[in-house]
Design an enzyme around this catalytic site. Structure first.
Site, PDB file in Angstrom:
ATOM      1  N   TYR A  27      12.058  -4.436   1.544  1.00 59.58           N
ATOM      2  CA  TYR A  27      11.616  -5.751   2.039  1.00 59.58           C
ATOM      3  C   TYR A  27      12.881  -6.757   1.899  1.00 59.58           C
ATOM      4  CZ  TYR A  27       6.999  -4.528   0.570  1.00 59.58           C
ATOM      5  OH  TYR A  27       5.863  -3.905   0.290  1.00 59.58           O
ATOM      6  N   HIS A  56       6.865  -9.200   5.201  1.00 55.03           N
ATOM      7  CA  HIS A  56       6.562  -7.760   5.587  1.00 55.03           C
ATOM      8  C   HIS A  56       7.966  -6.824   5.048  1.00 55.03           C
ATOM      9  CE1 HIS A  56       2.814  -8.302   6.953  1.00 55.03           C
ATOM     10  NE2 HIS A  56       3.357  -9.494   7.810  1.00 55.03           N
ATOM     11  N   LYS A  66       7.650  -0.553  11.410  1.00 55.02           N
ATOM     12  CA  LYS A  66       8.915  -0.388  10.428  1.00 55.02           C
ATOM     13  C   LYS A  66       9.824   0.958  11.155  1.00 55.02           C
ATOM     14  CE  LYS A  66       5.717  -1.037   6.885  1.00 55.02           C
ATOM     15  NZ  LYS A  66       5.611  -2.200   6.981  1.00 55.02           N
TER      16      LYS A  66
END
Lengths: 306, 476
Positions: free
Chosen positions: A241, A249, A281
């Site tokens: 993070y 997020h 991601k």
């Protein structure tokens, strides 16, 4: 400044103290995971309470950096002396007594304000009117009427048969932390280093190359300023993070490789790329070099041509 | 704490079973989309006035931007809300709190005062000597039944703020107020975590799963009784009994006889069309004639000797981490502590860091211990399919016999084996109704189900493994 106390039992580190929790999170950027039941929201799993469990990597980092110490929980308790118990009980008794008094006052206040309120007056009037009607009906003396006025036979309302008259009501507090108990003495069972804790037999992490690699990668990413969380739900070892996970997020899913030259299946690249793209991601492959104690990073992302 | 608001949900009030599973799904998949927003939960001060509501997850930002005061403020607010919520003390009225004594050498808590409906699904009674110190002098042991709690039950009740627990010990007589049930040294929640986890097979992972499910309102019991006094449902008898051995034995003889009278299997003409006993009236029978590889879960796995688990004869494998640990009952299932019904779910708990994926052998040995489940009722997704046919699920050919006793099951199987064609004709009559069930749903659901809970350093996940019976649902 006192060090954070990591209470260790079953080779697992817990944080119990609220101040420690704040320090771990806000000062040292370690999140851990709350696993306890919140007493006032006991039937849900979204919000959980103390204790905070730490991943072994997190505990190792905190101790190695000198922010925290290990405490052998099971040995830190001794049997309290009678005097200690009497003291504890007397404090508790006073608390209970105070609580009883407070409740009495509250009850009186509530009763008074209820008696004087308009609603109460109106209700009383209604009740009297009803009673008068019922009496009139009874006076007329029809047997059928008994069917329509059964109110007198019903048991009195629940409020009237309170048993609180004999024994007072008060709040019983279940102690959450042990630090208030006088027979908890963690000082003589405190370990400042990992090796000391290992010798004492309360801690075993890291014990092999893979665990060393995980600790190394965790530490390296932490030193770069990231917050880290567990990555099991995203097919990796950690979630990385940019800020406190409470508000932000994660951008990466990191997985740890034991060596920078370890082999990788093409299927893994596809799987990581696929999952990472699906969850917005990118996947981070972190190769740990056990000799130089350095980490090399590679990220995988769907390129999106065509 | 107001007990009326916190009623444990044997009556499914807040945690409806469907809601709870959805919540779990949401948590497992949507963990990232919104974290728990601590600012939205009622703080400790208002707990007496506000009915606790389950708050929703909050929104998150993409990343911290340099020097954003708003972001800093939001973060600070959220953190302080979180720590406020964590600081709420565990209090309960003396009229609703329960009391227990933890006895370390028994690894059990003896409940002295049991209050509240939580005990409907917790605790079991154990006969113990009347007073532990004096039983020798009496010569004959006097047994006295009392309510005891397992470590996880004790810890959960303490942590929840519903029970005050004492540690067994000598207590001075002049202690404390008379109205409290004093029986030893008080245990804090912190000490309970250290003391009770690690006892009687209870690991932190197992406790976390237990508490998670209890918070959702399930009744959770141990699958393998830790003591003989612990009531468990009657075990499902796996079909590996003497009877089955006999069945197999006779089956071999009969197939031998059958083979004598029938022509040898012709690989080029597997259908034998034209014989008087061959009546291929439906696709299923043709498919099964065409099948030359054995299929189905009733066939033994024939594992290699070196990979075999535990002992071959036993039904349990001690060495595998994949053993059923908890039995699970939905809040709506009528549950009696003394005679628990067969569980709604069987649960295995493993730690993600040390346990690899289950092997086929491990899964098979788990499924061997489980009964076959009836199919779930077909979903009412398309109400336009208005046909006056009976809606209740007509079980698949073999599942209809599952409900009957194992004896008749075995017999029907045996006779089915010997006279396959005769039975196929019988099945053919039922066939049209069977089609009502969506085969994909049945395959997905499987005939046997096991839930595996995986815990990685506090993160919990549940996986369901189903044993799909592909051989029963040919795609015709």
């Amino acid at each position: 400044m006192a060090k954070i106390a990591l209470r260790v039992s079953n080779h697992q580190a817990f944080v119990w103290n609220i101040q420690d929790l704040e320090a771990v999170r806000a000062k040292h950027r370690i999140c851990g995971l709350l696993i306890g039941t919140l007493p006032h929201l006991a039937q849900q799993n979204v919000f959980l309470g103390v204790p905070l469990t730490l991943m072994p990597e997190e505990a190792v980092l905190l101790v190695e950096k000198g922010f925290a110490v290990f405490i052998d929980e099971l040995k830190a308790y001794y049997a309290p002396t009678p005097q200690e118990l009497v003291n504890w009980a007397s404090i508790r008794g006073e608390e209970a007594k105070r609580d009883v008094e407070r409740r009495e006052e509250l009850k009186e206040d509530a009763a008074m304000s209820w008696k004087l309120s308009d609603a109460a007056i109106q209700k009383r009037k209604e009740r009297e009117a009803k009673r008068a009607v019922a009496k009139a009906a009874a006076a007329e003396g029809g047997e059928d009427d008994a069917l329509f006025t059964p109110t007198r036979n019903i048991a009195p309302p629940l409020e009237s048969n309170e048993d609180s008259a004999e024994s007072p009501t008060f709040a019983v507090t279940i102690p959450t932390e042990s630090s208030d108990l006088s027979w908890y003495s963690p000082d003589s069972h405190t370990y400042e280093t990992i090796s000391a804790a290992k010798e004492a037999g309360i801690w075993s992490y890291p014990s092999n190359l893979h665990e060393r690699a995980k600790c190394g990668v965790f530490r390296d990413l932490w030193e770069k300023g990231y917050y880290l969380g567990g990555g099991m739900r995203f097919g990796g070892d950690y979630l990385v993070y940019p800020g406190d996970p409470l508000r932000y997020h994660s951008h990466f899913v990191a997985s740890v490789l034991d060596s920078p030259t370890s082999s990788l299946l093409p299927v893994e690249i596809v799987a990581h790329g696929r999952l990472g793209t699906g969850t917005k991601k990118s996947h981070l492959l972190c190769g740990w070099n056990d000799d130089t104690r350095e980490v090399s990073y590679h990220s995988i992302e769907w390129s999106g041509f065509g | 704490m107001d007990e009326s608001l916190e009623l444990p949900s044997l009556t499914p009030k807040i945690p409806q079973p469907t809601d709870s599973t959805e919540g779990a799904d949401e948590q497992s998949s949507g963990e990232e989309d919104g974290g728990p927003d601590w600012t939205k939960i009622p703080s400790g001060s208002s707990k007496f006035s506000v009915r606790p509501v389950i708050p929703k997850r909050g929104e998150k930002d993409f990343e911290p931007s340099e020097g954003s005061a708003l972001q800093q403020h939001m973060l600070g607010q959220m953190r302080s809300a979180m720590f406020d919520a964590l600081n709420v003390p565990r209090t309960a009225s003396n009229k609703s709190i329960s009391y227990a004594i933890w006895i370390p050498h028994l690894r059990r808590a003896h409940v002295t005062v049991a209050r509240g409906t939580l005990f409907n699904g917790m605790g079991h009674s154990v006969p113990r000597p009347l007073s532990p110190g004096e039983d020798d002098s009496l010569g004959e042991e006097k047994l006295h039944k009392r309510l005891e709690l397992l470590p996880e039950e004790t810890l959960y009740l303490i942590e929840r703020g519903s029970m005050f627990c004492w540690m067994e010990g000598d207590v001075p007589t002049n202690i404390g107020p008379a109205w409290e049930d004093v029986a030893g040294f008080p245990i804090s929640v912190q000490q309970a975590y250290a003391e009770m986890i690690g006892k009687d097979d209870l690991t932190l992972e197992k406790y976390q799963i237990y508490a998670y499910l209890k918070r959702l309102g399930y009744v959770v019991t141990r699958a393998r009784p830790p003591t003989p006094f612990y009531p468990t449902p009657a075990p499902y008898i796996p079909k590996r009994s003497m009877f089955n051995w006999l069945l197999r034995f006779w089956g071999k003889i009969f197939t031998g006889i059958y083979a004598l009278f029938s022509r040898k299997r012709n690989w080029w003409r597997p259908l034998h069309l034209g014989g008087w006993w061959d009546k291929h009236t439906n696709y299923a029978s043709i498919f099964s004639s065409l099948r030359f590889l054995p299929a189905g879960h009733s066939r033994p796995l024939m594992p290699h000797k070196s990979t075999q688990l535990g002992t071959t004869g036993d039904t349990t494998t001690i060495t595998s981490p994949y053993t059923i640990f908890y039995n699970l009952y939905k809040p709506s299932t009528p549950f009696r502590k003394t005679a628990p019904p067969p569980p709604d779910f069987s649960l295995v708990v493993v730690g993600a860091r040390k346990t690899p994926m289950p092997s086929l052998l491990e899964l098979t040995s788990l499924f061997d211990l489980l009964p076959e489940e009836p199919l779930p009722p077909p979903r009412q997704r398309h109400p336009t399919q208005s046909k006056p046919l009976p809606v209740p699920p007509v079980p698949a050919p073999t599942t209809s016999s599952v409900q009957t006793s194992t004896l008749t099951l075995g017999f029907s199987r045996l006779s089915r084996w010997i006279y396959p064609n005769w039975f196929r004709n019988g099945d053919a009559k039922v066939q049209p109704a069977v089609r009502k069930i969506n085969p994909f749903q049945a395959l997905k659901f499987g005939k046997k189900n096991i839930v595996i809970a995986v815990v990685d350093a506090g993160t919990t996940n549940f996986y369901r493994f189903g044993e799909g019976a592909f051989e029963e649902w040919p795609m015709v």
